[in-house]
Design a protein around this motif. Structure first.
Motif, PDB file in Angstrom:
ATOM      1  N   ASN A  25      21.564  -3.556  44.559  1.00 13.66           N
ATOM      2  CA  ASN A  25      20.096  -3.672  44.959  1.00 13.66           C
ATOM      3  C   ASN A  25      19.575  -3.395  46.353  1.00 13.66           C
ATOM      4  OD1 ASN A  25      19.846  -4.201  42.171  1.00 13.66           O
ATOM      5  ND2 ASN A  25      18.985  -5.976  42.410  1.00 13.66           N
ATOM      6  N   PHE A  26      20.350  -4.064  47.323  1.00 14.73           N
ATOM      7  CA  PHE A  26      20.187  -4.386  48.682  1.00 14.73           C
ATOM      8  C   PHE A  26      20.566  -2.593  49.114  1.00 14.73           C
ATOM      9  CE2 PHE A  26      20.778  -5.201  53.081  1.00 14.73           C
ATOM     10  CZ  PHE A  26      19.501  -5.796  53.335  1.00 14.73           C
ATOM     11  N   SER A  28      20.863  -0.040  47.841  1.00 11.33           N
ATOM     12  CA  SER A  28      19.813   1.118  47.363  1.00 11.33           C
ATOM     13  C   SER A  28      18.751   1.163  48.088  1.00 11.33           C
ATOM     14  CB  SER A  28      19.389   0.987  45.785  1.00 11.33           C
ATOM     15  OG  SER A  28      20.896   1.084  45.036  1.00 11.33           O
ATOM     16  N   ALA A  29      18.084  -0.141  48.250  1.00 12.70           N
ATOM     17  CA  ALA A  29      16.761  -0.299  48.921  1.00 12.70           C
ATOM     18  C   ALA A  29      17.032   0.136  50.638  1.00 12.70           C
ATOM     19  CB  ALA A  29      16.280  -1.765  49.000  1.00 12.70           C
ATOM     20  N   MET A  52      12.916  -7.050  52.451  1.00 10.41           N
ATOM     21  CA  MET A  52      13.588  -6.447  51.421  1.00 10.41           C
ATOM     22  C   MET A  52      14.699  -7.080  50.741  1.00 10.41           C
ATOM     23  SD  MET A  52      15.599  -2.713  52.327  1.00 10.41           S
ATOM     24  CE  MET A  52      16.897  -3.630  53.343  1.00 10.41           C
ATOM     25  N   ARG A  53      15.409  -8.002  51.634  1.00  4.68           N
ATOM     26  CA  ARG A  53      16.534  -8.747  51.098  1.00  4.68           C
ATOM     27  C   ARG A  53      15.953  -9.793  49.900  1.00  4.68           C
ATOM     28  NH1 ARG A  53      17.855 -13.637  54.745  1.00  4.68           N
ATOM     29  NH2 ARG A  53      15.833 -14.302  53.710  1.00  4.68           N
ATOM     30  N   ARG A  55      13.218  -9.336  48.097  1.00  2.00           N
ATOM     31  CA  ARG A  55      12.576  -8.559  46.946  1.00  2.00           C
ATOM     32  C   ARG A  55      13.910  -8.151  46.316  1.00  2.00           C
ATOM     33  NH1 ARG A  55      10.003  -5.211  50.190  1.00  2.00           N
ATOM     34  NH2 ARG A  55      11.707  -3.737  50.017  1.00  2.00           N
ATOM     35  N   GLU A  56      14.994  -7.665  46.901  1.00  2.00           N
ATOM     36  CA  GLU A  56      16.234  -7.122  46.147  1.00  2.00           C
ATOM     37  C   GLU A  56      17.062  -8.155  45.465  1.00  2.00           C
ATOM     38  OE1 GLU A  56      15.972  -4.079  45.332  1.00  2.00           O
ATOM     39  OE2 GLU A  56      14.265  -3.820  46.573  1.00  2.00           O
ATOM     40  N   GLY A  81      17.217  -3.327  37.664  1.00  2.00           N
ATOM     41  CA  GLY A  81      16.217  -2.588  38.794  1.00  2.00           C
ATOM     42  C   GLY A  81      16.002  -1.284  39.041  1.00  2.00           C
TER      43      GLY A  81
END
Length: 81
Positions: A25-26, A28-29, A52-53, A55-56, A81
């Protein structure tokens, strides 16, 4: 309340899945932000990286159960996700 004893290998497997999902997830973000930053020649503020951290981090649910033969099972579910 019944006490459930869980094999340590199960806990390690769950942690591996959790870390793997968070990392995917991280990454990709971060990849999305890096692409935009390259175009603008900038980096995000540290506060945005922290958001971001957070949220992911994957949303997960664990279900522990014991069958009739006293075998322990752990189900791992996560939100895609």
């Amino acid at each position: 309340m019944e006490k459930i004893i869980i094999d340590g290998r199960i806990i390690l497997r769950v942690l591996e899945k959790l870390v793997t999902q968070f990392s995917e997830n991280f990454f990709s973000a971060w990849f999305d932000i890096a692409g935009k930053g390259c175009e603008e020649i900038s980096v995000p503020p540290w506060k945005e990286v922290i958001k971001m951290r957070d949220r992911e981090f994957p949303i997960i649910a664990l279900k522990c159960s014991i069958d009739d033969k006293q075998r322990t099972y752990v189900e791992y579910h996560h939100e895609a996700g």
